[in-house]
Design a protein around this motif. Structure first.
Motif, PDB file in Angstrom:
ATOM      1  N   ALA A  99      45.482  44.026  51.605  1.00 24.01           N
ATOM      2  CA  ALA A  99      45.632  42.511  51.847  1.00 24.01           C
ATOM      3  C   ALA A  99      44.681  42.028  53.163  1.00 24.01           C
ATOM      4  O   ALA A  99      44.050  40.789  52.867  1.00 24.01           O
ATOM      5  CB  ALA A  99      47.067  42.391  52.131  1.00 24.01           C
ATOM      6  N   ALA A 100      44.538  42.954  54.024  1.00 20.62           N
ATOM      7  CA  ALA A 100      43.624  42.549  54.898  1.00 20.62           C
ATOM      8  C   ALA A 100      41.979  42.270  54.453  1.00 20.62           C
ATOM      9  O   ALA A 100      41.408  41.415  55.067  1.00 20.62           O
ATOM     10  CB  ALA A 100      43.831  43.554  56.251  1.00 20.62           C
ATOM     11  N   ALA A 101      41.700  43.250  53.704  1.00 22.30           N
ATOM     12  CA  ALA A 101      40.498  43.291  53.244  1.00 22.30           C
ATOM     13  C   ALA A 101      40.312  41.821  52.632  1.00 22.30           C
ATOM     14  O   ALA A 101      39.024  41.280  52.438  1.00 22.30           O
ATOM     15  CB  ALA A 101      39.914  44.389  52.340  1.00 22.30           C
ATOM     16  N   ALA A 102      41.193  41.694  51.626  1.00 12.77           N
ATOM     17  CA  ALA A 102      41.096  40.471  50.779  1.00 12.77           C
ATOM     18  C   ALA A 102      41.181  39.222  51.601  1.00 12.77           C
ATOM     19  O   ALA A 102      40.328  38.382  51.309  1.00 12.77           O
ATOM     20  CB  ALA A 102      42.158  40.331  49.684  1.00 12.77           C
ATOM     21  N   ASP A 103      41.874  39.261  52.735  1.00 10.52           N
ATOM     22  CA  ASP A 103      41.879  38.205  53.289  1.00 10.52           C
ATOM     23  C   ASP A 103      40.301  37.826  54.158  1.00 10.52           C
ATOM     24  O   ASP A 103      39.796  36.622  54.513  1.00 10.52           O
ATOM     25  CB  ASP A 103      42.745  38.044  54.715  1.00 10.52           C
ATOM     26  N   ASN A 125      44.209  48.000  45.828  1.00  7.15           N
ATOM     27  CA  ASN A 125      45.425  47.428  46.622  1.00  7.15           C
ATOM     28  C   ASN A 125      44.146  46.021  47.050  1.00  7.15           C
ATOM     29  O   ASN A 125      45.072  45.053  47.334  1.00  7.15           O
ATOM     30  CB  ASN A 125      45.507  47.961  47.523  1.00  7.15           C
ATOM     31  N   VAL A 126      42.976  46.217  47.091  1.00  6.62           N
ATOM     32  CA  VAL A 126      42.197  44.865  47.705  1.00  6.62           C
ATOM     33  C   VAL A 126      42.145  43.961  46.475  1.00  6.62           C
ATOM     34  O   VAL A 126      42.733  42.581  46.710  1.00  6.62           O
ATOM     35  CB  VAL A 126      40.722  45.226  47.985  1.00  6.62           C
ATOM     36  N   ALA A 127      42.053  44.309  45.462  1.00  4.37           N
ATOM     37  CA  ALA A 127      41.784  43.475  44.125  1.00  4.37           C
ATOM     38  C   ALA A 127      43.412  42.771  43.905  1.00  4.37           C
ATOM     39  O   ALA A 127      43.307  41.642  43.491  1.00  4.37           O
ATOM     40  CB  ALA A 127      41.571  44.393  42.751  1.00  4.37           C
ATOM     41  N   ASP A 158      40.310  47.695  36.002  1.00  7.17           N
ATOM     42  CA  ASP A 158      41.249  46.731  36.537  1.00  7.17           C
ATOM     43  C   ASP A 158      40.741  45.919  37.730  1.00  7.17           C
ATOM     44  O   ASP A 158      40.832  44.644  37.929  1.00  7.17           O
ATOM     45  CB  ASP A 158      42.562  47.425  37.077  1.00  7.17           C
ATOM     46  N   ILE A 159      39.992  46.853  38.479  1.00  8.31           N
ATOM     47  CA  ILE A 159      39.400  46.369  39.838  1.00  8.31           C
ATOM     48  C   ILE A 159      38.546  45.113  39.461  1.00  8.31           C
ATOM     49  O   ILE A 159      38.403  44.176  39.800  1.00  8.31           O
ATOM     50  CB  ILE A 159      39.081  47.431  40.650  1.00  8.31           C
ATOM     51  N   ALA A 166      38.932  36.337  40.398  1.00  7.69           N
ATOM     52  CA  ALA A 166      38.764  35.786  41.759  1.00  7.69           C
ATOM     53  C   ALA A 166      37.706  35.146  42.073  1.00  7.69           C
ATOM     54  O   ALA A 166      37.735  33.929  42.837  1.00  7.69           O
ATOM     55  CB  ALA A 166      39.162  36.779  42.861  1.00  7.69           C
ATOM     56  N   PHE A 167      36.720  35.605  41.447  1.00  4.99           N
ATOM     57  CA  PHE A 167      35.147  34.934  42.034  1.00  4.99           C
ATOM     58  C   PHE A 167      34.471  34.287  40.735  1.00  4.99           C
ATOM     59  O   PHE A 167      33.340  33.934  40.870  1.00  4.99           O
ATOM     60  CB  PHE A 167      34.383  35.948  42.462  1.00  4.99           C
TER      61      PHE A 167
END
Length: 314
Positions: A99-103, A125-127, A158-159, A166-167
């Motif tokens: 979550a921190a990496a995604a933020d 988990n980032v994805a 999946d990633i 997202a992008f």
């Protein structure tokens, strides 16, 4: 109620013990000591004023800021992001650092950026925590081969799908095993202009997002069917883990040149040239590989947990 100073100190200390150690309310203490509730409040303030009582707030966020600054200085990093963790449990750590990496990605990705990604449970988990991006014309490419050599899930598909969504782009996967059985086969395949273009896109990406692995028996790379048992034993003797599936020693150097020549993906040196080379990894099992990656200069941004951070400073 009038008391001389000595009695006041004794009573104040008694109130402090009852309130802070025994957990009684001010009303309960007033009833127990036959003192009015306002007097209890005044005695607590008196204890603070006289230095009989010291209240210390343990702010983990403040401690994390200090740890992050120390890591940035020690390993010459542009950014360290830490999450608090007391479990040392990967199942608890990975969602938080993911979550921190995604933020963090949300704050740095801009128009026309190119993001190179690896795969594995940490990147999954980032994805899972990605936010829809407002940036335009962002490209996403895999940094290493993604075809598994076994039925074990490496989360690559999946990633890449979640990054594509997202992008708002068609992410490019690298449709090859990450480690070939022999170097000759890899060399032949790498002559294909399509494969060359994907590898070059990974090298050119200004943002790289990756994790570090271990050389434990349960390491994903050891269980995807790429390596023989003797090769695994050899790597366990020489390496501390891997970065983008390239095994490294404790000082960040390549651990086995023969296996590296069979490995499909961007070279380790390319990570040093990124605007953002983001290592997302945590837990005590990965301290050695994280340290090696930092000593090798392969990351300029680290996202990890508080216990790992403290170990990296030791």
């Amino acid at each position: 109620m009038m008391m001389d100073n000595q009695d006041k100190i004794k009573t104040a200390l008694k109130v402090c013990h009852l309130y802070y150690e025994d957990g009684l309310s001010q009303g309960e203490i007033a009833s127990k000591l036959a003192i009015s509730r306002p007097t209890i409040s005044r005695l607590l303030q008196f204890a603070r004023d006289q230095g009989l009582l010291r209240i210390e707030i343990m702010d983990p966020l403040k401690d994390l800021d200090v740890l992050a600054q120390q890591l940035e200085a020690k390993y010459q990093l542009k950014k360290v992001i830490l999450i608090f963790d007391a479990t040392n449990d990967l199942d608890a750590i990975n969602p938080k650092i993911g979550a921190a990496a995604a933020d963090y990605l949300e704050t740095i990705v801009k128009d026309n950026d190119s993001i190179g990604i690896s795969w594995g449970e940490t990147l999954e988990n980032v994805a899972n925590h990605l936010h829809p991006s407002n940036a335009n014309n962002v490209s996403v490419v895999q940094l290493k081969g993604s075809v598994s050599g076994s039925e074990m899930n490496n989360f690559a598909n999946d990633i890449i799908n979640k990054f594509s969504n997202a992008f708002h782009t068609d992410a490019v996967n690298l449709p090859l095993p990450v480690i070939f059985e022999n170097a000759t086969t890899k060399q032949v395949v790498m002559q294909d202009h399509f494969i060359k273009a994907i590898i070059q896109a990974g090298i050119d990406a200004n943002i790289a997002l990756f994790t570090s692995g271990t050389v434990r028996d349960d390491a994903m790379l050891f269980n995807l069917g790429y390596l023989t048992d003797p090769e695994i034993k050899q790597l366990q003797a020489q390496a501390v883990g891997d970065v983008v599936s390239r095994f490294i020693t404790a000082t960040g150097e390549l651990a086995d040149s023969d296996i590296d020549e069979r490995t499909v993906g961007i070279p380790l040196a390319a990570l040093r040239d990124k605007e953002y080379s983001i290592l997302v990894s945590g837990s005590s099992w990965k301290v050695a590989s994280i340290r090696a990656a930092l000593l090798g200069g392969y990351a300029n941004v680290l996202i990890t947990d508080s216990q790992t951070a403290a170990a990296l400073l030791d």
